[in-house]
Design a protein around this motif. Sequence first.
Motif, PDB file in Angstrom:
ATOM      1  N   ASP A 213     -17.079  19.552  38.179  1.00  0.00           N
ATOM      2  CA  ASP A 213     -17.409  18.244  37.626  1.00  0.00           C
ATOM      3  C   ASP A 213     -18.216  18.390  36.337  1.00  0.00           C
ATOM      4  O   ASP A 213     -17.987  17.669  35.358  1.00  0.00           O
ATOM      5  N   TYR A 214     -19.149  19.336  36.324  1.00  0.00           N
ATOM      6  CA  TYR A 214     -19.937  19.591  35.116  1.00  0.00           C
ATOM      7  C   TYR A 214     -19.027  20.037  33.967  1.00  0.00           C
ATOM      8  O   TYR A 214     -19.124  19.541  32.839  1.00  0.00           O
ATOM      9  N   ALA A 215     -18.159  21.010  34.246  1.00  0.00           N
ATOM     10  CA  ALA A 215     -17.275  21.531  33.202  1.00  0.00           C
ATOM     11  C   ALA A 215     -16.372  20.438  32.656  1.00  0.00           C
ATOM     12  O   ALA A 215     -16.121  20.367  31.440  1.00  0.00           O
ATOM     13  N   ARG A 216     -15.884  19.587  33.515  1.00  0.00           N
ATOM     14  CA  ARG A 216     -15.000  18.502  33.056  1.00  0.00           C
ATOM     15  C   ARG A 216     -15.733  17.607  32.061  1.00  0.00           C
ATOM     16  O   ARG A 216     -15.170  17.202  31.031  1.00  0.00           O
ATOM     17  N   ILE A 224     -11.023  21.447  24.880  1.00  0.00           N
ATOM     18  CA  ILE A 224     -11.066  22.605  25.775  1.00  0.00           C
ATOM     19  C   ILE A 224     -10.365  22.215  27.073  1.00  0.00           C
ATOM     20  O   ILE A 224     -10.673  21.181  27.669  1.00  0.00           O
ATOM     21  N   ASP A 225      -9.441  23.018  27.510  1.00  0.00           N
ATOM     22  CA  ASP A 225      -8.687  22.716  28.728  1.00  0.00           C
ATOM     23  C   ASP A 225      -9.359  23.344  29.939  1.00  0.00           C
ATOM     24  O   ASP A 225      -9.714  24.534  29.926  1.00  0.00           O
ATOM     25  N   LEU A 226      -9.516  22.557  30.978  1.00  0.00           N
ATOM     26  CA  LEU A 226     -10.020  23.073  32.245  1.00  0.00           C
ATOM     27  C   LEU A 226      -8.880  23.773  32.970  1.00  0.00           C
ATOM     28  O   LEU A 226      -7.794  23.212  33.129  1.00  0.00           O
ATOM     29  N   PRO A 315     -24.905  16.397  30.932  1.00  0.00           N
ATOM     30  CA  PRO A 315     -24.095  15.238  31.313  1.00  0.00           C
ATOM     31  C   PRO A 315     -24.981  14.015  31.535  1.00  0.00           C
ATOM     32  O   PRO A 315     -26.148  14.131  31.918  1.00  0.00           O
ATOM     33  N   ASP A 316     -24.438  12.829  31.287  1.00  0.00           N
ATOM     34  CA  ASP A 316     -25.200  11.593  31.469  1.00  0.00           C
ATOM     35  C   ASP A 316     -25.733  11.476  32.893  1.00  0.00           C
ATOM     36  O   ASP A 316     -26.863  11.004  33.099  1.00  0.00           O
ATOM     37  N   ALA A 317     -24.937  11.885  33.878  1.00  0.00           N
ATOM     38  CA  ALA A 317     -25.374  11.762  35.274  1.00  0.00           C
ATOM     39  C   ALA A 317     -26.626  12.594  35.531  1.00  0.00           C
ATOM     40  O   ALA A 317     -27.513  12.193  36.296  1.00  0.00           O
ATOM     41  N   ASP A 318     -26.722  13.749  34.894  1.00  0.00           N
ATOM     42  CA  ASP A 318     -27.884  14.611  35.084  1.00  0.00           C
ATOM     43  C   ASP A 318     -29.112  14.048  34.382  1.00  0.00           C
ATOM     44  O   ASP A 318     -30.235  14.157  34.889  1.00  0.00           O
ATOM     45  N   ARG A 319     -28.914  13.467  33.207  1.00  0.00           N
ATOM     46  CA  ARG A 319     -30.046  12.847  32.519  1.00  0.00           C
ATOM     47  C   ARG A 319     -30.617  11.702  33.341  1.00  0.00           C
ATOM     48  O   ARG A 319     -31.829  11.527  33.450  1.00  0.00           O
ATOM     49  N   THR A 320     -29.730  10.892  33.918  1.00  0.00           N
ATOM     50  CA  THR A 320     -30.181   9.766  34.732  1.00  0.00           C
ATOM     51  C   THR A 320     -30.951  10.248  35.947  1.00  0.00           C
ATOM     52  O   THR A 320     -32.027   9.717  36.285  1.00  0.00           O
ATOM     53  N   LEU A 321     -30.426  11.264  36.630  1.00  0.00           N
ATOM     54  CA  LEU A 321     -31.090  11.763  37.829  1.00  0.00           C
ATOM     55  C   LEU A 321     -32.431  12.405  37.487  1.00  0.00           C
ATOM     56  O   LEU A 321     -33.418  12.243  38.215  1.00  0.00           O
ATOM     57  N   ALA A 322     -32.495  13.125  36.356  1.00  0.00           N
ATOM     58  CA  ALA A 322     -33.737  13.787  35.971  1.00  0.00           C
ATOM     59  C   ALA A 322     -34.826  12.782  35.631  1.00  0.00           C
ATOM     60  O   ALA A 322     -36.023  13.089  35.749  1.00  0.00           O
ATOM     61  N   ALA A 323     -34.440  11.572  35.235  1.00  0.00           N
ATOM     62  CA  ALA A 323     -35.422  10.545  34.883  1.00  0.00           C
ATOM     63  C   ALA A 323     -36.070   9.920  36.105  1.00  0.00           C
ATOM     64  O   ALA A 323     -37.105   9.258  36.003  1.00  0.00           O
TER      65      ALA A 323
END
Length: 337
Positions: A213-216, A224-226, A315-323
């Motif tokens: 999910d992170y790489a995507r 860049i192709d997964l 990733p945006d999801a990680d920034r949100t969780l870290a906040a």
Amino acid sequence: MRHDTNPRLLRAFVAVAEELHFTRAAARLFVAQQALSRDIRQLERVWGRALFERDTRHVALTREGHRLLPVVRHVLAAQEQLGRELEQAPPEEDVRPLIVDVALHGATGPRVLAAAREAAPGVEFVPRFHSGLTRAAAEMAAGRLDVSFGRVAGLPRAVRAGLEHRLIRYDRLAVHLPPGHRLADLPRVPLAALAGETVYAAAGNEDTTEWTDYARALFAGRGIDLAPPFPKIEGEAEFRRVMRKRGWSVLANVDFSDVPEMALRPLTDPVPLSPVSLVWRRGLRHPGVRALAEAARTLGAAEDWLEQPPGSWLPDADRTLAAQPARAPAPAPGIRT
């Protein structure tokens, strides 16, 4: 504040409502009648409404008094229940061996575990090697694992609800390049240089979906192709064989152990950061969890584990969780943290 009401006033209201007689209600509460009358007047003033109709021979609830009486009874019952719960002895802390997954790619898990063992020699830690927070989370839910490390934001919300976690590190990412790759001579690889490449990030491995999910998210919009889904690869020799045969580069972190025949190069422009959290089963009370958290804090402070270089990427999801505020491992009675 109108709704921040002293429980004494609530008990006075219920006693008068049930007795409909100030003298009997005062005797029931073991207070003077004048004090009880004063409490009722204070409650009516705070709430801004009449609760009783009264004269020298008659006491009756007003319409508002009838409406609020069951609510007040509910509040008092909840307070009594809280008191009973608090009077019970706190649950004893778990002292069995703590089962810890340390197989996250890189050195974070093993180093934190080693430091915790040194700081807390009386705690027994038993390592496991599940290699993937997705699988580790399932093992924790089943009670077969206590603690792991990894990227929490890549887990489904329902899975995260059963876990507690604390961010301890930002891993800087790298790419493993196959033999003879056009970028192998570079000391660092700009992300833009990977455009047109196919990069493996464990797609198809159900144990590590948070990594895919992170790489995507990282590859999106960069050309860049997964690499397509491929069954879970077991063992270094098999890993080398598959990568050599497919010609894939591999997304990794800069601490990933060297793979023979492949060149590990840090990624830049921007520097991708992969958050690593200490993760434990929600409600777990164990001195080993606190020892791991303190070891991670100490190592992180000494080595700037939470530093974010200028222009780095998350990733945006990680920034949100870290906040969101992190929860500390729960202390146990009589044990200092």
